[in-house]
Scaffold this motif. Sequence first.
Motif, PDB file in Angstrom:
ATOM      1  N   GLN A  19       0.810  -1.201   0.000  1.00 56.38           N
ATOM      2  CA  GLN A  19       0.000   0.000   0.000  1.00 56.38           C
ATOM      3  C   GLN A  19       0.853   1.265   0.000  1.00 56.38           C
ATOM      4  OE1 GLN A  19      -2.394  -0.561   3.456  1.00 56.38           O
ATOM      5  NE2 GLN A  19      -3.946  -1.758   2.389  1.00 56.38           N
ATOM      6  N   ALA A  20       2.156   1.134   0.209  1.00 53.03           N
ATOM      7  CA  ALA A  20       3.040   2.291   0.174  1.00 53.03           C
ATOM      8  C   ALA A  20       3.131   2.811  -1.248  1.00 53.03           C
ATOM      9  CB  ALA A  20       4.438   1.900   0.680  1.00 53.03           C
ATOM     10  N   ALA A  21       3.632   4.040  -1.400  1.00 54.01           N
ATOM     11  CA  ALA A  21       3.784   4.630  -2.727  1.00 54.01           C
ATOM     12  C   ALA A  21       5.167   5.251  -2.839  1.00 54.01           C
ATOM     13  CB  ALA A  21       2.707   5.678  -2.970  1.00 54.01           C
ATOM     14  N   SER A  22       5.663   5.355  -4.043  1.00 53.74           N
ATOM     15  CA  SER A  22       6.996   5.907  -4.255  1.00 53.74           C
ATOM     16  C   SER A  22       6.877   7.198  -5.047  1.00 53.74           C
ATOM     17  CB  SER A  22       7.873   4.908  -5.020  1.00 53.74           C
ATOM     18  OG  SER A  22       7.301   4.619  -6.280  1.00 53.74           O
ATOM     19  N   ALA A  23       7.713   8.180  -4.716  1.00 56.77           N
ATOM     20  CA  ALA A  23       7.698   9.461  -5.423  1.00 56.77           C
ATOM     21  C   ALA A  23       8.789   9.461  -6.482  1.00 56.77           C
ATOM     22  CB  ALA A  23       7.923  10.592  -4.438  1.00 56.77           C
ATOM     23  N   ALA A  24       8.434   9.885  -7.689  1.00 58.23           N
ATOM     24  CA  ALA A  24       9.415   9.995  -8.758  1.00 58.23           C
ATOM     25  C   ALA A  24       9.984  11.412  -8.748  1.00 58.23           C
ATOM     26  CB  ALA A  24       8.763   9.686 -10.095  1.00 58.23           C
ATOM     27  N   THR A  25      11.293  11.559  -8.906  1.00 59.96           N
ATOM     28  CA  THR A  25      11.920  12.872  -8.899  1.00 59.96           C
ATOM     29  C   THR A  25      12.506  13.205 -10.255  1.00 59.96           C
ATOM     30  OG1 THR A  25      14.020  11.962  -8.096  1.00 59.96           O
ATOM     31  CG2 THR A  25      12.456  12.766  -6.441  1.00 59.96           C
ATOM     32  N   LEU A  26      12.519  14.485 -10.564  1.00 60.48           N
ATOM     33  CA  LEU A  26      13.111  15.005 -11.793  1.00 60.48           C
ATOM     34  C   LEU A  26      14.102  16.091 -11.406  1.00 60.48           C
ATOM     35  CD1 LEU A  26       9.839  15.458 -13.887  1.00 60.48           C
ATOM     36  CD2 LEU A  26      11.525  13.645 -14.184  1.00 60.48           C
ATOM     37  N   THR A  27      15.278  16.091 -12.019  1.00 61.62           N
ATOM     38  CA  THR A  27      16.301  17.085 -11.709  1.00 61.62           C
ATOM     39  C   THR A  27      16.551  17.979 -12.905  1.00 61.62           C
ATOM     40  OG1 THR A  27      17.391  15.616 -10.127  1.00 61.62           O
ATOM     41  CG2 THR A  27      18.678  17.460 -10.979  1.00 61.62           C
ATOM     42  N   LEU A  28      16.445  19.286 -12.689  1.00 59.40           N
ATOM     43  CA  LEU A  28      16.781  20.280 -13.705  1.00 59.40           C
ATOM     44  C   LEU A  28      18.175  20.795 -13.391  1.00 59.40           C
ATOM     45  CD1 LEU A  28      16.149  22.223 -16.028  1.00 59.40           C
ATOM     46  CD2 LEU A  28      14.995  23.707 -14.372  1.00 59.40           C
ATOM     47  N   ASP A  29      19.173  20.331 -14.157  1.00 59.78           N
ATOM     48  CA  ASP A  29      20.553  20.755 -13.881  1.00 59.78           C
ATOM     49  C   ASP A  29      21.087  21.730 -14.933  1.00 59.78           C
ATOM     50  OD1 ASP A  29      20.978  19.126 -16.077  1.00 59.78           O
ATOM     51  OD2 ASP A  29      22.107  17.600 -14.983  1.00 59.78           O
ATOM     52  N   PHE A  30      20.224  22.153 -15.876  1.00 59.87           N
ATOM     53  CA  PHE A  30      20.558  23.159 -16.883  1.00 59.87           C
ATOM     54  C   PHE A  30      21.631  22.709 -17.871  1.00 59.87           C
ATOM     55  CE2 PHE A  30      19.168  25.439 -13.037  1.00 59.87           C
ATOM     56  CZ  PHE A  30      18.035  26.061 -13.531  1.00 59.87           C
ATOM     57  N   GLU A  31      21.995  21.427 -17.824  1.00 58.56           N
ATOM     58  CA  GLU A  31      22.965  20.934 -18.794  1.00 58.56           C
ATOM     59  C   GLU A  31      22.289  20.798 -20.168  1.00 58.56           C
ATOM     60  OE1 GLU A  31      26.101  20.889 -17.904  1.00 58.56           O
ATOM     61  OE2 GLU A  31      25.356  21.464 -15.933  1.00 58.56           O
ATOM     62  N   GLY A  32      23.080  20.944 -21.239  1.00 60.86           N
ATOM     63  CA  GLY A  32      22.547  20.857 -22.589  1.00 60.86           C
ATOM     64  C   GLY A  32      21.945  22.156 -23.094  1.00 60.86           C
ATOM     65  N   LEU A  33      21.893  23.200 -22.219  1.00 58.59           N
ATOM     66  CA  LEU A  33      21.384  24.511 -22.618  1.00 58.59           C
ATOM     67  C   LEU A  33      22.554  25.450 -22.896  1.00 58.59           C
ATOM     68  CD1 LEU A  33      18.519  24.883 -19.972  1.00 58.59           C
ATOM     69  CD2 LEU A  33      18.363  24.012 -22.310  1.00 58.59           C
ATOM     70  N   THR A  34      22.299  26.520 -23.622  1.00 55.89           N
ATOM     71  CA  THR A  34      23.363  27.440 -24.028  1.00 55.89           C
ATOM     72  C   THR A  34      23.666  28.441 -22.925  1.00 55.89           C
ATOM     73  OG1 THR A  34      22.679  27.245 -26.328  1.00 55.89           O
ATOM     74  CG2 THR A  34      24.086  29.110 -25.766  1.00 55.89           C
ATOM     75  N   ALA A  35      24.929  28.538 -22.563  1.00 58.74           N
ATOM     76  CA  ALA A  35      25.346  29.485 -21.527  1.00 58.74           C
ATOM     77  C   ALA A  35      25.470  30.895 -22.099  1.00 58.74           C
ATOM     78  CB  ALA A  35      26.683  29.045 -20.933  1.00 58.74           C
ATOM     79  N   ASN A  36      25.436  31.876 -21.184  1.00 64.91           N
ATOM     80  CA  ASN A  36      25.682  33.281 -21.514  1.00 64.91           C
ATOM     81  C   ASN A  36      24.617  33.884 -22.430  1.00 64.91           C
ATOM     82  OD1 ASN A  36      27.133  35.608 -21.114  1.00 64.91           O
ATOM     83  ND2 ASN A  36      28.568  35.235 -22.790  1.00 64.91           N
ATOM     84  N   GLN A  37      23.391  33.343 -22.382  1.00 65.86           N
ATOM     85  CA  GLN A  37      22.265  33.928 -23.101  1.00 65.86           C
ATOM     86  C   GLN A  37      21.066  33.989 -22.157  1.00 65.86           C
ATOM     87  OE1 GLN A  37      21.374  32.032 -26.817  1.00 65.86           O
ATOM     88  NE2 GLN A  37      23.470  32.155 -27.580  1.00 65.86           N
ATOM     89  N   ALA A  38      20.193  34.967 -22.388  1.00 71.02           N
ATOM     90  CA  ALA A  38      19.021  35.114 -21.525  1.00 71.02           C
ATOM     91  C   ALA A  38      18.187  33.839 -21.537  1.00 71.02           C
ATOM     92  CB  ALA A  38      18.187  36.294 -21.980  1.00 71.02           C
ATOM     93  N   LEU A  39      17.786  33.382 -20.352  1.00 77.25           N
ATOM     94  CA  LEU A  39      16.990  32.167 -20.217  1.00 77.25           C
ATOM     95  C   LEU A  39      15.555  32.593 -19.887  1.00 77.25           C
ATOM     96  CD1 LEU A  39      17.325  29.047 -20.171  1.00 77.25           C
ATOM     97  CD2 LEU A  39      17.593  29.206 -17.699  1.00 77.25           C
ATOM     98  N   THR A  40      14.630  32.368 -20.825  1.00 79.31           N
ATOM     99  CA  THR A  40      13.248  32.822 -20.642  1.00 79.31           C
ATOM    100  C   THR A  40      12.265  31.680 -20.408  1.00 79.31           C
ATOM    101  OG1 THR A  40      12.912  32.815 -23.037  1.00 79.31           O
ATOM    102  CG2 THR A  40      13.639  34.878 -22.034  1.00 79.31           C
ATOM    103  N   SER A  41      12.667  30.452 -20.675  1.00 78.05           N
ATOM    104  CA  SER A  41      11.823  29.293 -20.374  1.00 78.05           C
ATOM    105  C   SER A  41      12.709  28.065 -20.266  1.00 78.05           C
ATOM    106  CB  SER A  41      10.756  29.081 -21.455  1.00 78.05           C
ATOM    107  OG  SER A  41      11.343  28.693 -22.676  1.00 78.05           O
TER     108      SER A  41
END
Length: 222
Positions: A19-41
């Motif tokens: 009857q127990a339940a497990s929580a799934a986690t997601l990590t946003l580590d900003f890898e794969g995105l372009t550095a030194n540019q405005a981040l709007t989404s």
Amino acid sequence: MNTFLKAAAIAATTVVGAQAASAATLTLDFEGLTANQALTSVTVGTTTFNITTSVSEAILFDTLDNTTSDHVGDPDIIPAVQGENGVGGNVLILREDGSNPLANDRAGGGTITFTLASGPDLALIGASGIDDDTWNFAESFAGALGTLTLGGESETGTVSFLPSFMTVGSFFTIEYEGSGAIDSLVFDDGLTPVPVPAALPLMLAGLGGLGVMARRRKTRKS
């Protein structure tokens, strides 16, 4: 205890655990995105957040690239050991005031707001950061979530929060009291029920059998 009663007891124990339940986690580590540019989404899993700031703009500083991220000018947001407390690679900063085209962090602080634009509900449950400063985290419905405070330049650390789920239109904020960078954000995407075990039919049969036996005993006594 006879064999039948043992089987019923084992089945009952198995189902209680299921009857127990497990929580799934997601990590946003900003890898794969372009550095030194405005981040709007930004998107984590299948949920998208729009990003706004109270001052300047939110950008990513690449701690691994000293040609575009100005390592020499801003070593305090570079971990001495890449990966310490999970910190390294792209980190989220408020851009320094003025005309500096490089990705220096702003000493005067400010706020970055993440508004849930689309996708499933998520709860912010943790973060990691670097530098000698303080970050205050808050959520639009729950209010203050917690604070991450670090004591020295290039120091890394983590913080955890109690889950408070956001729906489309709600938001969370990160208040930078001074300079520094957030390396990652950790989310809870809800509870995932554990599948019903194969022992469930055995338990039901066992409980039914116990009821029959109890009625027989009662009949014999009367």
